[in-house]
Write a protein that holds these residues in place. Structure first.
Motif, short mmCIF file in Angstrom:
data_model
loop_
_atom_site.label_atom_id
_atom_site.label_comp_id
_atom_site.label_asym_id
_atom_site.label_seq_id
_atom_site.Cartn_x
_atom_site.Cartn_y
_atom_site.Cartn_z
N ALA A 111 0.83 -1.21 0.00
CA ALA A 111 0.00 0.00 0.00
C ALA A 111 0.86 1.25 0.00
O ALA A 111 0.58 2.23 -0.71
CB ALA A 111 -0.93 -0.02 1.21
N TYR A 163 1.25 4.40 -2.83
CA TYR A 163 1.10 5.81 -2.45
C TYR A 163 2.32 6.64 -2.85
O TYR A 163 2.21 7.69 -3.48
CB TYR A 163 0.85 5.90 -0.94
N PHE A 218 -5.16 -0.20 2.51
CA PHE A 218 -5.64 0.12 1.17
C PHE A 218 -6.87 1.04 1.22
O PHE A 218 -7.14 1.74 0.25
CB PHE A 218 -5.96 -1.16 0.40
N GLY A 219 -7.61 1.02 2.32
CA GLY A 219 -8.69 1.98 2.48
C GLY A 219 -8.16 3.40 2.55
O GLY A 219 -8.70 4.32 1.91
N ALA A 256 -6.97 4.35 -0.98
CA ALA A 256 -8.07 4.71 -1.87
C ALA A 256 -8.63 6.08 -1.54
O ALA A 256 -8.97 6.87 -2.43
CB ALA A 256 -9.17 3.65 -1.79
N TYR A 257 -8.69 6.40 -0.26
CA TYR A 257 -9.21 7.71 0.14
C TYR A 257 -8.27 8.84 -0.29
O TYR A 257 -8.72 9.95 -0.60
CB TYR A 257 -9.40 7.73 1.66
N VAL A 309 -6.62 8.86 -3.01
CA VAL A 309 -6.78 9.06 -4.45
C VAL A 309 -8.03 9.85 -4.76
O VAL A 309 -8.03 10.75 -5.60
CB VAL A 309 -6.81 7.69 -5.17
N ASN A 310 -9.12 9.53 -4.08
CA ASN A 310 -10.39 10.22 -4.34
C ASN A 310 -11.15 10.35 -3.03
O ASN A 310 -11.90 9.46 -2.64
CB ASN A 310 -11.23 9.43 -5.36
N SER A 348 -15.26 10.41 -3.02
CA SER A 348 -16.08 9.27 -3.40
C SER A 348 -16.71 8.62 -2.18
O SER A 348 -16.03 8.22 -1.24
CB SER A 348 -15.22 8.25 -4.15
N ILE A 379 -16.04 4.62 -1.61
CA ILE A 379 -14.89 4.14 -0.83
C ILE A 379 -15.30 3.89 0.61
O ILE A 379 -14.98 2.85 1.21
CB ILE A 379 -13.73 5.15 -0.90
N SER A 383 -17.61 0.87 0.77
CA SER A 383 -16.86 -0.38 0.58
C SER A 383 -16.11 -0.77 1.83
O SER A 383 -16.07 -1.95 2.23
CB SER A 383 -15.89 -0.23 -0.59
#
Length: 438
Positions: A178, A182, A336-337, A340-341, A343-344, A347, A350, A353
């Motif tokens: 992860a 990043y 990975f949460g 993902a946060y 990156v966007n 959203s 996210i 999920s």
């Protein structure tokens, strides 16, 4: 990316190939404690796996130094040399502890000195981005203290989860994956060269863990020991320090558009404050709980016990392998949460999920004796323990040959209750003392 992949493969291959000879050396050297009733493992297992991991680290840095693009990291930054110096020192302390069990305060002092060596050579936190304030420059003493604290906490947090076969190496590998995504995104997308060392550290750390895992999965043939757990903890901390305190947020040019858009765009800047915590979230939580638990009992915070999170999973009925997989799952979910946060951040999918996967993880956590069964058409693709016919035969025999088969598959093995408050070989702290081991 191809050069990163080559570096990862070389690091993993060297670590994997050296682990076998290191195991034989550890047995000859006597770095193999006798089995005791309170240990989780059931056969005497040698330590000193960190020797192979250290040479994997050296091989990865050597290969990267001779690659066209990655060699620029060594030319423009002194951080790889700083990492190697600190890693060599902490590795040597770990080897001595695996063999002779050095004093807890000596290990703690060694961890601080290793961090200080990296600081002297330039691997330190220069500034931190603070939400609502901006980039705050640190004085030399502030940066040094913050760097040393992060290194010591990370080393001990990683060592705290080194209590089950394959647990620490797998969790650190997930965190490194992860973190590589990043750091590589900052370097590739924003063109910030200062993030390149962190990307290199993360990919080498992945190679070290992947190369060692085949020898360390349950039942483990060798333990990494303090020489390995402290080493991967230091490398993980070095990557976090590099990308947090060396990358200037102003270079990302994110201050554009409306105020709301600027807040969303600034998330990648603030994530360095959170990412180092998310990648060690579970080890850090275990560390805090252990300190509180031991202090509440009037014990030293460094006194090793068997009340860690992975031991609790064994207590409620999870098998060794399932407890490790559950810890893997939550580590990946958190790391990975957060990725993902970053990156966007706008959203909502996210967040939903992460909530959904957390619910799945909670269900798995509360069903320790549930064994999934594959459909009949897929029975040839799964291990025997998940086949319906095998399960029916075991139930019909009622402890006969079918029970023996189940034991061979890992489901029929006796689960030994874990007693809280007892020192273990694998789960000792990085600064604690393992009484009675040789």
């Amino acid at each position: 990316m191809r050069e990163y992949l080559l570096t990862l493969c070389i690091t993993a291959a060297v670590t994997y190939l050296l682990t076998g000879p290191v195991r034989k050396f550890a047995i000859v050297a006597g770095a193999m404690p006798e089995i005791r009733a309170r240990d989780v493992h059931r056969e005497p297992t040698p330590r000193l796996g960190g020797i192979a991991m250290f040479f994997g680290l050296c091989a990865g840095l050597l290969v990267a130094d001779h690659l066209t693009n990655l060699s620029e990291v060594f030319e423009k930054s002194n951080e790889p040399r700083a990492l190697l110096s600190g890693a060599a020192l902490i590795w040597l302390i770990g080897v001595l502890d695996d063999k002779f069990e050095i004093d807890a305060l000596i290990k703690l002092g060694g961890q601080m000195i290793a961090a200080g060596v990296m600081v002297v050579q330039g691997l330190t936190i220069l500034w931190i981005p603070v939400p609502g304030v901006g980039t705050v420059a640190l004085t030399q003493w502030q940066g040094t203290l913050l760097t040393v604290a992060l290194v010591v906490i990370t080393i001990n947090a990683v060592n705290f989860v080194d209590g089950l076969d394959g647990l620490a190496a797998g969790m650190v590998c997930i965190a490194a994956a992860a973190f590589f995504m990043y750091a590589y995104r900052i370097w590739y997308s924003y063109g910030i060269e200062a993030a390149a060392p962190a990307s290199l550290f993360a990919v080498i750390l992945m190679g070290m863990c992947l190369g060692f895992l085949p020898h360390n999965m349950h039942p483990a043939r060798i333990f990494m020991g303090d020489s390995g757990s402290m080493l991967i903890g230091l490398v993980l901390a070095a990557g976090a320090i590099s990308v947090t305190g060396q990358v200037d947020p102003d270079l990302m040019n994110l201050f554009s558009g409306s105020e709301r858009n600027s807040v969303h765009q600034m998330v990648p800047v603030y994530i360095p404050l959170v990412m180092p915590l998310t990648i060690i979230a579970i080890p850090a939580a275990d560390l805090i709980l252990a300190i509180v638990r031991r202090t509440w009992r009037g014990q030293s915070p460094f006194a090793a016990d068997r009340g860690h999170l992975h031991h609790r999973l064994l207590e409620i009925g999870h098998s060794h392998s399932r407890a490790v997989l559950i810890m893997y799952f939550f580590s990946a979910l958190i790391a990975f949460g957060a990725l993902a946060y970053s990156v966007n951040a706008a959203s909502m999918w996210i967040v939903l999920s992460v909530v959904f996967l957390s619910a799945i993880g909670l269900v798995l956590l509360l069903l320790p004796r549930f064994t999934p069964r594959a459909p009949r058409w897929a029975e040839g693709l799964v291990p025997p323990r998940y086949r319906r016919r095998r399960a029916a035969a075991a139930a019909a025999d009622e402890g006969g040959a079918g029970a023996g088969d189940a034991a061979a598959d890992g489901e029929g093995e006796e689960r030994v209750p874990v007693t809280v408050g007892v020192s273990g070989v694998n789960g000792a702290t990085a600064v604690g003392h393992r009484t009675g081991t040789r």
